[in-house]
Design an enzyme around this catalytic site. Structure first.
Site, PDB file in Angstrom:
ATOM      1  N   LYS A  95       0.880  -1.173   0.000  1.00  0.00           N
ATOM      2  CA  LYS A  95       0.000   0.000   0.000  1.00  0.00           C
ATOM      3  C   LYS A  95       0.914   1.219   0.000  1.00  0.00           C
ATOM      4  O   LYS A  95       1.908   1.232   0.745  1.00  0.00           O
ATOM      5  CB  LYS A  95      -0.883  -0.029   1.247  1.00  0.00           C
ATOM      6  CG  LYS A  95      -1.925   1.085   1.309  1.00  0.00           C
ATOM      7  CD  LYS A  95      -2.831   0.897   2.531  1.00  0.00           C
ATOM      8  CE  LYS A  95      -3.912   1.962   2.571  1.00  0.00           C
ATOM      9  NZ  LYS A  95      -4.804   1.821   3.745  1.00  0.00           N
ATOM     10  N   ASP A  98      -7.101  -8.944  -2.681  1.00  0.00           N
ATOM     11  CA  ASP A  98      -8.062  -8.122  -1.935  1.00  0.00           C
ATOM     12  C   ASP A  98      -8.869  -7.293  -2.931  1.00  0.00           C
ATOM     13  O   ASP A  98      -8.338  -6.381  -3.580  1.00  0.00           O
ATOM     14  CB  ASP A  98      -7.332  -7.183  -0.955  1.00  0.00           C
ATOM     15  CG  ASP A  98      -6.994  -7.872   0.363  1.00  0.00           C
ATOM     16  OD1 ASP A  98      -7.203  -9.097   0.476  1.00  0.00           O
ATOM     17  OD2 ASP A  98      -6.531  -7.165   1.285  1.00  0.00           O
TER      18      ASP A  98
HETATM   19  C1  GCO Z   1      -5.879  -1.610   4.766  1.00  0.00           C
HETATM   20  C2  GCO Z   1      -5.492  -3.009   4.396  1.00  0.00           C
HETATM   21  C3  GCO Z   1      -5.905  -4.029   5.401  1.00  0.00           C
HETATM   22  C4  GCO Z   1      -5.279  -5.373   5.157  1.00  0.00           C
HETATM   23  C5  GCO Z   1      -5.537  -6.259   6.323  1.00  0.00           C
HETATM   24  C6  GCO Z   1      -5.201  -7.685   6.077  1.00  0.00           C
HETATM   25  O1  GCO Z   1      -5.749  -0.770   3.900  1.00  0.00           O
HETATM   26  O2  GCO Z   1      -6.290  -1.376   5.902  1.00  0.00           O
HETATM   27  O3  GCO Z   1      -6.038  -3.296   3.152  1.00  0.00           O
HETATM   28  O4  GCO Z   1      -7.299  -4.125   5.413  1.00  0.00           O
HETATM   29  O5  GCO Z   1      -5.754  -5.969   3.994  1.00  0.00           O
HETATM   30  O6  GCO Z   1      -4.789  -5.780   7.394  1.00  0.00           O
HETATM   31  O7  GCO Z   1      -3.888  -7.866   6.126  1.00  0.00           O
HETATM   32 MN    MN Z   2      -6.284  -5.173   2.165  1.00  0.00          MN
HETATM   33 MN    MN Z   3      -6.811  -1.477   2.109  1.00  0.00          MN
END
Ligand code: GCO
Ligand code: MN
Ligand code: MN
Length: 386
Positions: free
Chosen positions: A182, A244
């Protein structure tokens, strides 16, 4: 036809349908659901599995006796509903101890605590049958690069992953690790910001075969990137261990909208890609309902994620079966075989042969590429008129 089936492998996190609508500016708008209630909700809407962070299930300050009771109740709910736990992960971001990161914190004590917390969380995940273990390093970054060398950040992340791969092997857990990039939020900048960056890190680990990625639509969109291209690169590398799914426009904060609710065409190409290549892992919806939603609307949100996926899957099949579209694809990809000798890769003969060719650039440009036609047909498939 759009009813989810177990083989679709649609999963949700406890934190997704369990989201209470709290945001940095406002209090919760709906009540807290217990893990058991969430399992029943997910079963009701037709999900296949449920994933969790350690502390979604067991509060961080629970006693061992409380943990036992919670886990027993959760297992009972799984047995009652038939839901499975394909993935588990660690909350390494919520507790104030992680204010400067977990594996990459400047404080060796925090780094040690993060490792221990992850080991315990891996134990819990394994007990509940999880086979994929996700790492999302929400706090692994900086607000100012005066505070930490990025090289230290990279090294510390690598050391932590190597340690935990060994732990998984030692315990015989057989986990596949899936690293989730991210670009920012909650840190100003998070290390390993994109899928490509994670793939680069994996190649430097002690057990690269154990480690893949968990790409998220919203995260690549925050960075203004083409998510399907990132997923394709992960797939090509044999590293698409998890995914995801959610949605949002480019450049915004992490909105976690219902899958396919915003960038429909991008969602279509993503689903088409996953279906065409035969991705068979979990399709995890890491999304949550609007803050305005009540419980009934949360169910509509969850059903909507899965239904949209299945509708787009049907559209992808339609695209693949459309004679006009396939005719255009054939035209675009036509090959008279004159350069077939390059397909076998390099040889000094093929290089010599290629070196001697006189290319007619005007003729190359004269080849028709009716991409407008093809794209319009794609849009018409999506709009339901084909
Ligand atoms: C976010 C992330 C989390 C992760 C989660 C699983 O932006 O908060 O996407 O939602 O996916 O911690 O590891
Ligand atoms: Mn996520
Ligand atoms: Mn996320």
């Amino acid at each position: 036809m759009y009813t989810p089936k177990p083989e679709d492998k649609f999963t949700f996190g406890l934190w997704t349908v369990g989201n209470t609508g709290r945001d940095p500016f406002g209090l919760p708008t709906r009540g807290t659901l217990s893990p058991v209630e969430i399992v029943h909700l997910l079963a009701e809407v037709g999900a296949y599995g449920v994933n969790f962070h350690d502390n979604d299930l067991v509060p961080i300050d629970a006693t061992p006796a409380e943990q036992d009771q919670i886990v027993r109740d959760f297992k009972q709910a799984l047995a009652d509903t038939g839901l499975v736990v394909p993935m588990a992960t660690t909350n390494l971001f919520g507790d104030p101890a992680f204010k400067d990161g977990a594996f990459t914190s400047n404080d060796p004590k925090v780094r040690a605590y993060a490792l221990q917390k992850t080991m315990r969380s891996m134990d819990l995940g394994a007990e509940l049958g999880a086979k994929v273990y996700v790492f999302w390093g929400g706090r692994e970054g900086t607000e100012s690069d005066a505070t930490k060398s990025p090289l230290d950040g990279i090294k510390r992340m690598r050391e932590a992953l190597n340690f935990l791969c060994n732990y998984s092997k030692d315990k015989g857990y057989d986990y596949k690790f899936a690293l989730e990039p991210k670009p920012n939020e909650p840190r100003s900048d998070i290390y390993f910001a994109t899928v490509g960056a994670m793939l680069g890190l994996i190649a430097t680990l002690d057990y690269p075969e154990m480690v893949g990625v968990n790409p998220e639509v919203a995260h690549e969109h925050m960075a203004g990137l083409n998510f399907t291209h990132a997923v394709a690169q992960a797939w090509d590398a044999g590293k698409l261990f998890h995914i995801d799914l959610n949605d949002q426009l480019f450049g915004r904060y992490d909105q976690d909208f219902r899958f396919g609710s915003v960038m429909l065409k991008q969602a279509f190409f993503l689903v088409k890609f996953l279906e065409d290549v035969g991705y068979s892992g979990s399709k995890h919806f890491d999304a949550h309902a609007f803050r305005s939603a009540d419980l009934q609307d949360v169910k509509a949100f969850a059903r909507g994620c899965m239904r949209t996926y299945l509708i787009l899957k049907e559209k992808a099949a339609r695209f693949n079966a459309d004679a006009e579209i396939q005719g255009l694809l054939k035209l675009i990809n036509e090959d008279d075989g004159s350069y077939g000798y390059l397909a076998g890769g390099y040889s000094s003969d093929s290089a010599a042969k290629l070196g001697a060719v006189e290319f007619d650039r005007a003729a190359l440009n004269a080849k028709r590429l009716p991409y407008e036609e093809l794209d319009q047909l794609t849009v018409e498939v999506l709009l339901g008129v084909r």
